[in-house]
Design an enzyme around this catalytic site. Structure first.
Site, short mmCIF file in Angstrom:
data_model
loop_
_atom_site.label_atom_id
_atom_site.label_comp_id
_atom_site.label_asym_id
_atom_site.label_seq_id
_atom_site.Cartn_x
_atom_site.Cartn_y
_atom_site.Cartn_z
N ALA A 66 0.97 -1.22 0.14
CA ALA A 66 -0.01 -0.02 -0.05
C ALA A 66 0.69 1.13 -0.12
O ALA A 66 1.96 1.00 0.43
CB ALA A 66 -0.78 0.16 1.30
N GLY A 110 0.70 -5.13 1.12
CA GLY A 110 -0.55 -5.00 0.38
C GLY A 110 -0.38 -5.65 -1.01
O GLY A 110 -1.30 -6.24 -1.77
C1 HXC Z 1 5.00 4.31 -1.18
C2 HXC Z 1 7.08 3.44 -2.17
C3 HXC Z 1 6.64 2.22 -1.63
C4 HXC Z 1 5.36 2.05 -0.83
C5 HXC Z 1 8.44 2.08 -2.57
N1 HXC Z 1 8.21 3.17 -2.77
N2 HXC Z 1 7.65 1.07 -1.81
N3 HXC Z 1 6.03 4.58 -1.88
N4 HXC Z 1 4.69 3.30 -0.94
N5 HXC Z 1 4.90 1.00 -0.18
C6 HXC Z 1 8.90 4.26 -3.36
C7 HXC Z 1 10.14 4.61 -2.58
O1 HXC Z 1 9.70 5.62 -1.48
C8 HXC Z 1 11.12 5.26 -3.72
O2 HXC Z 1 10.39 6.72 -3.87
C9 HXC Z 1 10.71 4.35 -4.95
O3 HXC Z 1 9.39 3.56 -4.48
C10 HXC Z 1 11.67 3.45 -5.11
O4 HXC Z 1 12.02 2.48 -4.00
P1 HXC Z 1 13.42 2.39 -3.36
O5 HXC Z 1 13.04 2.23 -1.85
O6 HXC Z 1 14.50 3.56 -3.55
O7 HXC Z 1 13.78 1.04 -4.00
P2 HXC Z 1 14.83 0.03 -3.56
O8 HXC Z 1 16.09 0.30 -2.89
O9 HXC Z 1 15.06 -1.07 -4.55
O10 HXC Z 1 13.79 -1.00 -2.45
C11 HXC Z 1 12.74 -1.55 -2.96
C12 HXC Z 1 11.99 -1.92 -1.62
C13 HXC Z 1 11.60 -0.80 -0.84
C14 HXC Z 1 12.50 -3.14 -0.87
C15 HXC Z 1 10.62 -2.55 -2.13
O11 HXC Z 1 11.06 0.28 -1.51
C16 HXC Z 1 10.64 -1.00 0.36
O12 HXC Z 1 11.11 -1.55 1.30
N6 HXC Z 1 9.40 -0.41 0.26
C17 HXC Z 1 8.21 -0.70 1.19
C18 HXC Z 1 7.73 -1.98 1.38
C19 HXC Z 1 6.95 -2.00 2.41
O13 HXC Z 1 7.05 -1.70 3.65
N7 HXC Z 1 5.58 -2.36 2.02
C20 HXC Z 1 4.44 -2.61 3.01
C21 HXC Z 1 3.56 -1.27 3.06
S1 HXC Z 1 2.39 -1.34 4.20
P3 HXC Z 1 11.54 7.78 -4.13
O14 HXC Z 1 10.74 9.01 -4.23
O15 HXC Z 1 12.56 7.83 -2.96
O16 HXC Z 1 12.07 7.40 -5.50
C22 HXC Z 1 1.17 -1.83 3.46
C23 HXC Z 1 -0.30 -2.29 4.28
C24 HXC Z 1 -1.01 -3.00 3.59
O17 HXC Z 1 1.23 -2.46 2.36
C25 HXC Z 1 -2.16 -3.07 4.40
C26 HXC Z 1 -3.59 -3.09 3.46
C27 HXC Z 1 -3.50 -2.31 2.45
#
Ligand code: HXC
Length: 259
Positions: A66, A110
């Protein structure tokens, strides 16, 4: 309808393909994307030509979860009164035609939950699955704590939800989270082949099979067995059953008419 966060196309005149398309955010799932995804699924559901749907992302990310930037400022009232995420994530549960997730790259939070909402998952060998919400101070909110234990056991589900570690494609296949793993450059080919196969069967029978398997997932064994038996009996009322069995007995291909 014009979409901004997804791309939609039809393959082989009978498979609806939806590609999540927010590449800069690794397909982070915001309201607009989930609204558009729901609309696209409903449009394919209503299209008689379509027998199966596929949801996919990019090579790097199916979906990284998400959208954290949208969620970060939410209060409890925003989440509860706004009916987050039920308001637009659950459309897929009402879809009666099969939906396959073709996953390459990250399927996190998500994104992993969306993949699990699909009927089955075909993974590329670079796929990574995870429920890292605990690192953000929340827990999975789109079914992760419920579907993961059913898919991969309580122990593995706890491991993933409590440590936030990612599972690679090989472990995901070993654990039963995905139905098959294929080389990245074969992901769409293999997925479309499966979708085209499904689309060649009777839509009535396909929907009955999906409904019966989902019943196993959601209820008691005795109820599920009765439900399956009744659906099985009812299929003898269709022309497609007559056609399918006659075709087998006469050693010819079946020509299903969805009647
Ligand atoms: C918003 C996100 C995002 C997310 C990545 N980005 N995941 N933005 N929401 N979930 C954005 C980053 O901020 C970044 O933006 C760009 O995408 C590229 O990501 P990087 O982190 O620079 O890439 P990388 O180093 O390759 O790492 C990839 C990754 C990491 C391991 C997937 O992005 C990550 O850990 N993302 C979050 C994963 C997460 O926690 N997901 C769960 C979310 S909570 P910029 O602007 O800096 O370039 C959830 C709750 C669900 O899903 C509940 C019900 C819906």
């Amino acid at each position: 309808m014009a979409y901004e966060t997804i791309e939609v196309r039809v393959e082989a005149d009978k498979v609806g393909v939806i590609t999540l398309n927010r590449p800069k955010q690794l397909n982070a799932l915001n309201d607009q994307l989930m609204n558009e995804l729901g609309e696209a699924l409903k449009a394919f559901e209503a299209d008689e030509k379509i027998g199966c749907m596929v949801i996919t992302g990019s090579e790097k990310a199916f979906a990284a979860g998400a959208d954290i930037s949208a969620m970060a400022k939410y209060s409890f009232a925003d989440a509860y009164r706004g009916d987050f995420i039920t308001r637009n994530w659950e459309t897929i549960r009402s879809i009666r035609k099969p939906v396959i997730a073709a996953v390459s790259g990250f399927a996190l939070g998500g994104g992993c939950e969306l993949a699990m909402m699909c009927d089955f998952i075909i993974a590329a060998d670079n796929a990574k699955f995870g429920q890292p919400e605990i690192k953000l101070g929340v827990i999975p909110g789109a079914g992760g704590t419920q579907r993961l234990p059913r898919a991969i056991s309580k122990s593995k589900a706890m491991d993933m939800c409590l440590t936030a570690r990612m599972m690679d494609a090989a472990e995901a296949e070993r654990s039963g989270l995905v139905s098959r793993v294929v080389p990245l450059d074969k992901l769409m080919e293999e997925t479309l082949a499966a979708a085209i196969t499904i689309s060649g069967f009777s839509q009535i029978t396909v929907m009955a099979a999906k409904e019966a398997v989902n019943r196993a997932y959601e209820g008691q064994l005795s109820d599920g067995l009765m439900f399956e038996r009744r659906l099985f009996h009812s299929l003898f009322a269709t022309q497609d059953q007559k056609e399918g069995m006659d075709a087998f007995l006469n050693k010819r291909p079946a020509n299903f008419t969805n009647q």
